[in-house]
Design an enzyme around this catalytic site. Structure first.
Site, mmCIF file in Angstrom:
data_model
loop_
_atom_site.group_PDB
_atom_site.id
_atom_site.type_symbol
_atom_site.label_atom_id
_atom_site.label_comp_id
_atom_site.label_asym_id
_atom_site.label_seq_id
_atom_site.Cartn_x
_atom_site.Cartn_y
_atom_site.Cartn_z
ATOM 1 N N LYS A 1 0.896 -1.160 0.000
ATOM 2 C CA LYS A 1 0.000 0.000 0.000
ATOM 3 C C LYS A 1 0.932 1.207 0.000
ATOM 4 O O LYS A 1 1.551 1.540 1.013
ATOM 5 C CB LYS A 1 -0.902 -0.026 1.238
ATOM 6 C CG LYS A 1 -1.973 1.046 1.222
ATOM 7 C CD LYS A 1 -1.490 2.156 2.099
ATOM 8 C CE LYS A 1 -2.434 3.301 2.196
ATOM 9 N NZ LYS A 1 -1.771 4.579 2.005
ATOM 10 N N GLY B 1 6.027 4.715 9.683
ATOM 11 C CA GLY B 1 5.132 5.864 9.834
ATOM 12 C C GLY B 1 5.069 6.286 11.299
ATOM 13 O O GLY B 1 6.000 6.027 12.076
ATOM 14 N N SER B 2 3.957 6.879 11.672
ATOM 15 C CA SER B 2 3.879 7.451 13.018
ATOM 16 C C SER B 2 3.676 6.373 14.078
ATOM 17 O O SER B 2 3.160 5.285 13.801
ATOM 18 C CB SER B 2 2.724 8.452 13.088
ATOM 19 O OG SER B 2 1.502 7.740 13.101
ATOM 20 N N THR B 3 4.058 6.711 15.307
ATOM 21 C CA THR B 3 3.907 5.766 16.418
ATOM 22 C C THR B 3 2.433 5.460 16.667
ATOM 23 O O THR B 3 2.073 4.307 16.932
ATOM 24 C CB THR B 3 4.599 6.326 17.676
ATOM 25 O OG1 THR B 3 6.011 6.339 17.408
ATOM 26 C CG2 THR B 3 4.353 5.478 18.907
ATOM 27 N N ASN B 4 1.580 6.460 16.556
ATOM 28 C CA ASN B 4 0.154 6.204 16.814
ATOM 29 C C ASN B 4 -0.423 5.191 15.837
ATOM 30 O O ASN B 4 -1.115 4.251 16.244
ATOM 31 C CB ASN B 4 -0.658 7.506 16.709
ATOM 32 C CG ASN B 4 -0.479 8.331 17.965
ATOM 33 O OD1 ASN B 4 -0.034 7.813 18.991
ATOM 34 N ND2 ASN B 4 -0.791 9.609 17.881
ATOM 35 N N VAL B 5 -0.128 5.385 14.553
ATOM 36 C CA VAL B 5 -0.649 4.438 13.555
ATOM 37 C C VAL B 5 0.014 3.067 13.757
ATOM 38 O O VAL B 5 -0.646 2.020 13.668
ATOM 39 C CB VAL B 5 -0.440 4.970 12.117
ATOM 40 C CG1 VAL B 5 -0.873 3.941 11.088
ATOM 41 C CG2 VAL B 5 -1.219 6.271 11.910
ATOM 42 N N GLY B 6 1.298 3.064 14.067
ATOM 43 C CA GLY B 6 2.009 1.797 14.303
ATOM 44 C C GLY B 6 1.387 0.999 15.443
ATOM 45 O O GLY B 6 1.235 -0.225 15.358
ATOM 46 N N GLU C 1 8.673 0.666 12.030
ATOM 47 C CA GLU C 1 9.659 1.757 12.066
ATOM 48 C C GLU C 1 8.870 3.024 12.328
ATOM 49 O O GLU C 1 8.220 3.550 11.424
ATOM 50 C CB GLU C 1 10.390 1.866 10.724
ATOM 51 C CG GLU C 1 11.153 0.636 10.321
ATOM 52 C CD GLU C 1 12.287 0.292 11.259
ATOM 53 O OE1 GLU C 1 12.664 1.146 12.105
ATOM 54 O OE2 GLU C 1 12.777 -0.834 11.178
ATOM 55 N N CYS D 1 12.471 10.571 9.828
ATOM 56 C CA CYS D 1 12.227 10.194 11.224
ATOM 57 C C CYS D 1 13.525 10.120 12.011
ATOM 58 O O CYS D 1 13.494 9.952 13.225
ATOM 59 C CB CYS D 1 11.397 8.927 11.320
ATOM 60 S SG CYS D 1 12.091 7.596 10.395
HETATM 61 C C1 SIN Z 1 12.686 7.607 7.484
HETATM 62 O O1 SIN Z 1 12.629 8.788 7.742
HETATM 63 O O2 SIN Z 1 11.668 6.900 7.636
HETATM 64 C C2 SIN Z 1 13.923 6.925 6.956
HETATM 65 C C3 SIN Z 1 15.112 7.758 7.024
HETATM 66 C C4 SIN Z 1 16.335 7.085 6.447
HETATM 67 O O3 SIN Z 1 16.313 5.947 5.977
HETATM 68 O O4 SIN Z 1 17.375 7.725 6.490
#
Ligand code: SIN
Length: 493
Positions: free
Chosen positions: A188, A241-246, A263, A297
């Site tokens: 997705k 993605g975000s911690t909340n969605v994770g 992640e 992130c």
């Molecule tokens: C990310 O921001 O999700 C990945 C960053 C990276 O691989 O350097």
């Protein structure tokens, strides 16, 4: 698809496609539903993308399940390595086109987009090699005449949900190890940046990945995409993605006990000790804070600078940030692109306002640039006097705000750095070898950069601790995320 309205010319226009690939066919949604994909640099619609439904996800998952059994049982690791190598070559051959598509839909500069395409390919070539180096064990048994062996087996159908901030690299970091292990995938892609993902799938098919083993299902329908977390035939869910969605996805996936890789969000500390090389620290901070306009992130979120070097460090940062050229990613001379959408700009604005309301001092930027009112731009911003009661101390800004905190001792800064529920990346600059080992051990993060602001590479394990997620991507550990270990005990040998 007609690409004549795109603001750039592509060498291979067929790479730009707005369809999904489901059950071995490129197609539109049966309802003909589409959603608009915006160009963040202008705020205008770049193109429409097919918007698939729950039924399409089910079809993709069931095909991936049927194909998986065939795929793993009829290919060797060497063959899977071979088509990964071909895919890697095709990505590199088409890197200009992919970078243009990526830059248009994400907003990052063409130079950053090219860098990302090469980074994306590096995961494919890495896992092409890892495919053939995945060994089982022969284990001495505690029973006479028994032998225990282990086999590594692919987990099965993998649901892959990827973010818009790295439209190319986050897909390859997940699906290259999945293919190397012998899994099939249903992707997705992010609804903000689906076209890069679609182009990569086209190249994967050209490289030899069997149709049905790879499926890509763009959608804006959140409920439909949740099939990847709930359908019993999906055996692994990988999300960035975000911690909340994770957390929400993890709870859903628990009902069918799927393997997960999450992640998630970060709140990276970036520490400059008094013994640091300030030139290197400024360089590291510029890369680490302003890469992709602050939308990674692993971007520095809290810059802790020792009180004795704070003014010098801040002045040097301001001098460098003044030379940034904001603009449309595809334009010549632009060094920094926009944020992804209007909500992202609002978040940065609110963090800046909150910091100023709570006593922070604005040293540079702080507003939407006057000459860039269309598109989603925000000035690179530097604020000093940051403290732990500000939003920026507790919540990832995901934008170009460098919030500088002052500290006076190592104990104090380590405790400030760890005072967060997140633990993805952390950075520090020091020339004291004892401090380098000591602080590397004390900081609660999955990844540490010492005297560098750039830690991402195919060979380096990527992942967090605490609420920043579970699992590791890339590196020699990344393949195991897509494998089960089966033990076989042979008696009476
Ligand atoms: C990310 O921001 O999700 C990945 C960053 C990276 O691989 O350097």
């Amino acid at each position: 698809m007609d690409t004549s309205s795109l603001p750039v010319a592509l060498e291979t226009p067929s790479l730009f496609d707005n369809r999904g690939f489901i059950a071995g066919k490129w197609r539109h949604a049966s309802s003909n539903k589409t959603f608009p994909v915006l160009e963040p640099s202008t705020g205008r619609t770049l193109a429409q993308c097919a918007d698939f439904s729950t039924q399409d996800f089910v079809e993709a998952i069931e095909t991936a399940d049927a194909e998986f059994k065939q795929f793993f049982s009829t290919t060797t690791a060497k063959q899977r390595g071979t088509f990964l190598r071909k895919w890697n070559d095709l990505i590199l051959e088409n890197s200009q086109d992919i970078a243009k598509i990526l830059s248009l839909e994400n907003g990052k500069t063409l130079a950053e987009a090219k860098g990302e395409v090469i980074y994306a390919a590096s995961f494919v070539s890495w896992f092409a090699e890892e495919a053939t180096r995945s060994y089982g064990d022969v284990i001495p048994s505690s029973y006479p005449n028994n032998t225990v062996m282990t086999f590594k087996e692919p987990v099965g159908v993998c649901g892959i949900i990827t973010p818009w901030n790295f439209p190319a690299a986050m897909i390859t970091r997940k699906i290259a190890p999945a293919f190397a292990a012998g899994c099939s995938v249903v992707i997705k892609p992010p609804s903000e940046t689906p076209f890069t993902a679609i182009a990569l799938v086209k190249l994967a098919l050209l490289g030899g990945v069997p149709p049905g083993v790879v499926n890509i299902v763009p959608t804006k329908d959140r409920q439909a995409s949740l099939q990847l977390a709930t359908h019993p035939r999906v055996r692994k869910l990988s999300f960035t993605g975000s911690t909340n969605v994770g957390k929400m996805l993890t709870k859903l996936a628990a009902d069918t006990m799927k393997r997960i890789s999450m992640e998630l969000g970060g709140n990276a500390p970036f520490i400059v000790f008094q013994d640091a090389d300030l030139d290197k620290a400024v360089e590291g901070a510029l890369i680490c804070k302003f890469r992709s306009s602050g939308q990674t992130c692993v971007c520095a979120n809290r810059l802790f600078v020792h009180e004795s070097v704070l003014e010098e460090f801040t002045d040097r940062m301001i001098k460098r940030v003044k030379s940034f050229q904001l603009g449309r990613g595809i334009d010549e001379g632009v060094t920094h692109g926009p944020l992804v959408n209007a909500a992202a700009v609002e978040k940065v604005k609110s963090h800046v306002q909150d910091a100023l309301d709570k006593g922070g001092r604005l040293r540079y930027g702080g507003a939407v640039p006057v000459d860039r009112s269309s598109g989603y731009f925000f000035e690179p911003t530097i604020i000093t006097g940051a403290h732990k009661d500000m939003h920026v101390a507790n919540d990832e800004t995901f934008g170009p705000l460098a919030a500088i905190f002052s500290f006076s001792s190592e104990d104090e800064v380590v405790s400030l750095a760890n005072d967060t529920e997140f633990g993805l990346a952390g950075y520090f600059f020091s020339n004291d070898i004892n401090r380098i080992f000591r602080v590397s051990r004390r900081i609660e993060c999955g990844m540490i950069g010492v005297n560098t602001g750039l830690i991402s590479a195919a060979e380096a394990p990527f992942g967090g601790v605490k609420e920043s997620g579970v699992g590791r991507e890339g590196s020699k550990y990344g393949l195991a995320e897509y494998q089960n270990i089966k033990s076989v005990t042979i008696g009476g040998v």
